[in-house]
Design a protein around this motif. Structure first.
Motif, PDB file in Angstrom:
ATOM      1  N   GLU A 260       0.814  -1.216   0.000  1.00 55.55           N
ATOM      2  CA  GLU A 260       0.000   0.000   0.000  1.00 55.55           C
ATOM      3  C   GLU A 260       0.845   1.262   0.000  1.00 55.55           C
ATOM      4  OE1 GLU A 260      -4.059   1.443   2.222  1.00 55.55           O
ATOM      5  OE2 GLU A 260      -2.478   0.619   3.484  1.00 55.55           O
ATOM      6  N   ASN A 261       1.937   1.241   0.756  1.00 52.37           N
ATOM      7  CA  ASN A 261       2.792   2.412   0.879  1.00 52.37           C
ATOM      8  C   ASN A 261       4.250   1.963   0.798  1.00 52.37           C
ATOM      9  OD1 ASN A 261       4.571   4.216   2.760  1.00 52.37           O
ATOM     10  ND2 ASN A 261       2.812   5.512   2.224  1.00 52.37           N
ATOM     11  N   GLU A 262       4.998   2.533  -0.139  1.00 49.75           N
ATOM     12  CA  GLU A 262       6.367   2.067  -0.368  1.00 49.75           C
ATOM     13  C   GLU A 262       7.256   2.274   0.855  1.00 49.75           C
ATOM     14  OE1 GLU A 262      10.097   2.518  -3.507  1.00 49.75           O
ATOM     15  OE2 GLU A 262       8.235   3.628  -3.848  1.00 49.75           O
ATOM     16  N   LYS A 263       7.108   3.410   1.513  1.00 47.38           N
ATOM     17  CA  LYS A 263       7.959   3.698   2.664  1.00 47.38           C
ATOM     18  C   LYS A 263       7.732   2.699   3.795  1.00 47.38           C
ATOM     19  CE  LYS A 263       9.279   7.393   5.878  1.00 47.38           C
ATOM     20  NZ  LYS A 263       9.036   8.802   6.301  1.00 47.38           N
ATOM     21  N   PHE A 275      16.781  -7.228   5.352  1.00 46.95           N
ATOM     22  CA  PHE A 275      17.469  -6.574   4.246  1.00 46.95           C
ATOM     23  C   PHE A 275      18.000  -5.213   4.691  1.00 46.95           C
ATOM     24  CE2 PHE A 275      14.441  -9.298   1.794  1.00 46.95           C
ATOM     25  CZ  PHE A 275      15.404 -10.083   1.163  1.00 46.95           C
ATOM     26  N   GLN A 276      19.145  -4.826   4.152  1.00 48.01           N
ATOM     27  CA  GLN A 276      19.735  -3.532   4.483  1.00 48.01           C
ATOM     28  C   GLN A 276      19.147  -2.414   3.631  1.00 48.01           C
ATOM     29  OE1 GLN A 276      23.644  -5.045   3.697  1.00 48.01           O
ATOM     30  NE2 GLN A 276      24.214  -4.999   5.853  1.00 48.01           N
ATOM     31  N   PHE A 277      18.670  -2.768   2.451  1.00 45.68           N
ATOM     32  CA  PHE A 277      18.093  -1.767   1.546  1.00 45.68           C
ATOM     33  C   PHE A 277      17.006  -2.439   0.709  1.00 45.68           C
ATOM     34  CE2 PHE A 277      17.892   0.217  -2.660  1.00 45.68           C
ATOM     35  CZ  PHE A 277      17.639   1.546  -2.308  1.00 45.68           C
ATOM     36  N   THR A 278      15.915  -1.759   0.519  1.00 44.10           N
ATOM     37  CA  THR A 278      14.844  -2.277  -0.348  1.00 44.10           C
ATOM     38  C   THR A 278      14.252  -1.136  -1.162  1.00 44.10           C
ATOM     39  OG1 THR A 278      13.023  -1.932   1.218  1.00 44.10           O
ATOM     40  CG2 THR A 278      14.225  -4.020   1.380  1.00 44.10           C
ATOM     41  N   SER A 279      13.699  -1.473  -2.315  1.00 42.14           N
ATOM     42  CA  SER A 279      13.029  -0.489  -3.157  1.00 42.14           C
ATOM     43  C   SER A 279      12.031  -1.223  -4.036  1.00 42.14           C
ATOM     44  CB  SER A 279      14.038   0.252  -4.035  1.00 42.14           C
ATOM     45  OG  SER A 279      13.391   1.176  -4.879  1.00 42.14           O
ATOM     46  N   GLN A 280      10.851  -0.680  -4.204  1.00 40.63           N
ATOM     47  CA  GLN A 280       9.851  -1.310  -5.055  1.00 40.63           C
ATOM     48  C   GLN A 280      10.225  -1.140  -6.527  1.00 40.63           C
ATOM     49  OE1 GLN A 280       5.787  -0.202  -4.364  1.00 40.63           O
ATOM     50  NE2 GLN A 280       5.796  -0.848  -2.220  1.00 40.63           N
ATOM     51  N   ILE A 281      10.092  -2.223  -7.282  1.00 38.49           N
ATOM     52  CA  ILE A 281      10.345  -2.209  -8.723  1.00 38.49           C
ATOM     53  C   ILE A 281       9.168  -2.909  -9.402  1.00 38.49           C
ATOM     54  CG2 ILE A 281      12.853  -2.240  -8.415  1.00 38.49           C
ATOM     55  CD1 ILE A 281      12.808  -5.211  -9.174  1.00 38.49           C
ATOM     56  N   ASN A 290       7.472  -5.307 -20.347  1.00 35.56           N
ATOM     57  CA  ASN A 290       8.545  -4.349 -20.616  1.00 35.56           C
ATOM     58  C   ASN A 290       9.900  -5.042 -20.767  1.00 35.56           C
ATOM     59  OD1 ASN A 290       9.423  -4.947 -18.018  1.00 35.56           O
ATOM     60  ND2 ASN A 290       8.569  -3.084 -17.120  1.00 35.56           N
ATOM     61  N   LYS A 291       9.876  -6.388 -20.706  1.00 32.92           N
ATOM     62  CA  LYS A 291      11.052  -7.226 -20.962  1.00 32.92           C
ATOM     63  C   LYS A 291      12.203  -6.988 -19.983  1.00 32.92           C
ATOM     64  CE  LYS A 291       8.945  -8.846 -24.570  1.00 32.92           C
ATOM     65  NZ  LYS A 291       8.321 -10.186 -24.518  1.00 32.92           N
ATOM     66  N   THR A 292      11.907  -6.356 -18.878  1.00 31.32           N
ATOM     67  CA  THR A 292      12.979  -6.146 -17.901  1.00 31.32           C
ATOM     68  C   THR A 292      12.402  -5.970 -16.501  1.00 31.32           C
ATOM     69  OG1 THR A 292      14.842  -4.737 -17.266  1.00 31.32           O
ATOM     70  CG2 THR A 292      12.942  -3.631 -18.229  1.00 31.32           C
ATOM     71  N   LEU A 293      13.143  -6.412 -15.516  1.00 28.34           N
ATOM     72  CA  LEU A 293      12.833  -6.118 -14.124  1.00 28.34           C
ATOM     73  C   LEU A 293      13.926  -5.165 -13.657  1.00 28.34           C
ATOM     74  CD1 LEU A 293      11.838  -9.665 -12.795  1.00 28.34           C
ATOM     75  CD2 LEU A 293      10.326  -7.779 -13.380  1.00 28.34           C
ATOM     76  N   ASP A 294      13.677  -3.892 -13.747  1.00 31.02           N
ATOM     77  CA  ASP A 294      14.690  -2.855 -13.545  1.00 31.02           C
ATOM     78  C   ASP A 294      15.101  -2.785 -12.072  1.00 31.02           C
ATOM     79  OD1 ASP A 294      16.366  -0.754 -13.617  1.00 31.02           O
ATOM     80  OD2 ASP A 294      14.931   0.697 -14.401  1.00 31.02           O
TER      81      ASP A 294
END
Length: 319
Positions: A260-263, A275-281, A290-294
Motif C-alpha cells: 500500500e505504501n512504499e515507505k 534486508f539492508q536496503f529495499t526499493s519497489q520495482i 517491458n522485458k525487464t525487471l529494472d
C-alpha cells in the motif's frame, strides 16, 4: 548404467530394512539440495543394491521445477484445497505419512497439539521411551497458497542418542521393499528439508504452549530440534518468535501492508527479512511486457556499499 557418485549413498548395517530407510533419508537430502533454488518436481527412481555388508541406494531420472511453474501452481494448489479440502488432508495422512491433519480457521494449531498428547500415550511412544529414545511430535502449520487454506499436521518420531537423521525413526512408517522402485518424498523425508519457504511449503515444527496465544506459538530451530535425543537436549533447542509478516503474503492484510505504501513496505522488508536496503520495482508480470525487471536502484546501492568503510575493512582483512 553408470551413476554419478553424488546421486548415491551407502550404509553399512545388519538390518537391511532399517539401512534402506536411512539410505533413502540421506539421499532425500541430496535430492532436495540439487533443487535448492526451486523445488523437486519429480523424485525419479530409487535404485537399490547390496554387496557384502554395504547397502547402496541412488536416485535417477529426477527433475527440478521451474519458477514459472511454481508461480502458476499457487493458483492450482489453492483451488484444489478450496474445492477438495478433505481430499488434500487425506492425501497428507494416507500417502505422505503424517499421523493426523486438520483444517484451520486461524493460526491456532491446538487441534494438532491435542493429537500429539494422544500420540505420546501410544505404543510407538512408549516403546521409544523404553528403548532410551526421545519421542517427539512435530506440529507442522502451513497454508496451501491461500489465506483460507490453512492446516496443521502431526508427525511422531523417536530419536535415540547421539541424535540426528540416522538415529530417528518415524511413527507409522512403512518398510520399503528391498528393491529398486519409484522414488517418493514422504513426510519423514521432508521433515529434514532445508528448502526455501518463499512460495513453497513450510516444514518448521511449532513449540506448543510457548505463548499464551496459540496463534503466536514459536517455531523450533529445526537443525537442533532434529538432533535432540533427550529432554535435556530438547529443552536447549532455540525457538523463533512468530512474525505475522514473515512468508505470509496470502493474508490480505499482510499483503496490503507490504504494497500500500512504499515507505512503510520497505520498513517491513528490513525489519522482518533483515534486508539492508529495499526499493519497489515492477513485478514479475510487468517483466513480461517491458522485458525487464529494472533493479538499477539496488545495483547502485551495492556499488555504494562496496565502497563503504565496512567493505574496505573487509578487503583489508582478507575477506
Amino acid at each position: 548404467k553408470s551413476m554419478n557418485p553424488s546421486q548415491c549413498k551407502s550404509v553399512r548395517s545388519e538390518d537391511d530394512k532399517r539401512a534402506f530407510q536411512i539410505c533413502k533419508a540421506q539421499l532425500s537430502e541430496v535430492l532436495q539440495q540439487k533443487c535448492d533454488y526451486t523445488e523437486v518436481t519429480n523424485p525419479g527412481d530409487l535404485l537399490y543394491c547390496k554387496k557384502g555388508g554395504v547397502l547402496t541406494c541412488c536416485f535417477d531420472n529426477e527433475s527440478c521445477d521451474f519458477w514459472a511453474n511454481i508461480q502458476n501452481r499457487i493458483y492450482t494448489d489453492a483451488k484444489e484445497y478450496l474445492t477438495n479440502r478433505s481430499g488434500v488432508l487425506n492425501e497428507l495422512v494416507e500417502n505422505m505419512g503424517y499421523n493426523t491433519c486438520h483444517h484451520l480457521d486461524s493460526l491456532d494449531a491446538s487441534k494438532c497439539a491435542a493429537d500429539c498428547k494422544d500420540l505420546e500415550k501410544g505404543k510407538f511412544a512408549k516403546k521409544c521411551k523404553k528403548g532410551g529414545g526421545l519421542f517427539k511430535c512435530c506440529i507442522r502449520r502451513d497454508k496451501r497458497s491461500c489465506h483460507e487454506c490453512r492446516y496443521c499436521c502431526t508427525l511422531g518420531m523417536c530419536t535415540k542418542p547421539p541424535g540426528g537423521k540416522d538415529f530417528t525413526e518415524f511413527d507409522g512408517l512403512v518398510d520399503l521393499p528391498l528393491k529398486s522402485q519409484k522414488n517418493k518424498l514422504k513426510a519423514n523425508d521432508l521433515f529434514f528439508s532445508n528448502e526455501h519457504i518463499y512460495k513453497n511449503d513450510d516444514y518448521h515444527c511449532l513449540k506448543p504452549d510457548s505463548d499464551k496465544d496459540a496463534k503466536k506459538w514459536r517455531k523450533y530451530d529445526m537443525g537442533k530440534y532434529r538432533h535432540a535425543y533427550n529432554k535435556e537436549t530438547l529443552d536447549k533447542v532455540p525457538t523463533l518468535k512468530y512474525d505475522n509478516m514473515l512468508y505470509n503474503f496470502v493474508d490480505p492484510k499482510v499483503f496490503k501492508s507490504f504494497t500500500e505504501n512504499e515507505k512503510s513496505g520497505n520498513s517491513i522488508w528490513k525489519k522482518t527479512y533483515g534486508f539492508q536496503f529495499t526499493s519497489q520495482i515492477p513485478g514479475f508480470e510487468a517483466g513480461k511486457y517491458n522485458k525487464t525487471l529494472d533493479a538499477t536502484v539496488c545495483m547502485k546501492k551495492c556499488i555504494e556499499m562496496e565502497n563503504s568503510k565496512f567493505a574496505k575493512q573487509c578487503r583489508k582483512d582478507g575477506g
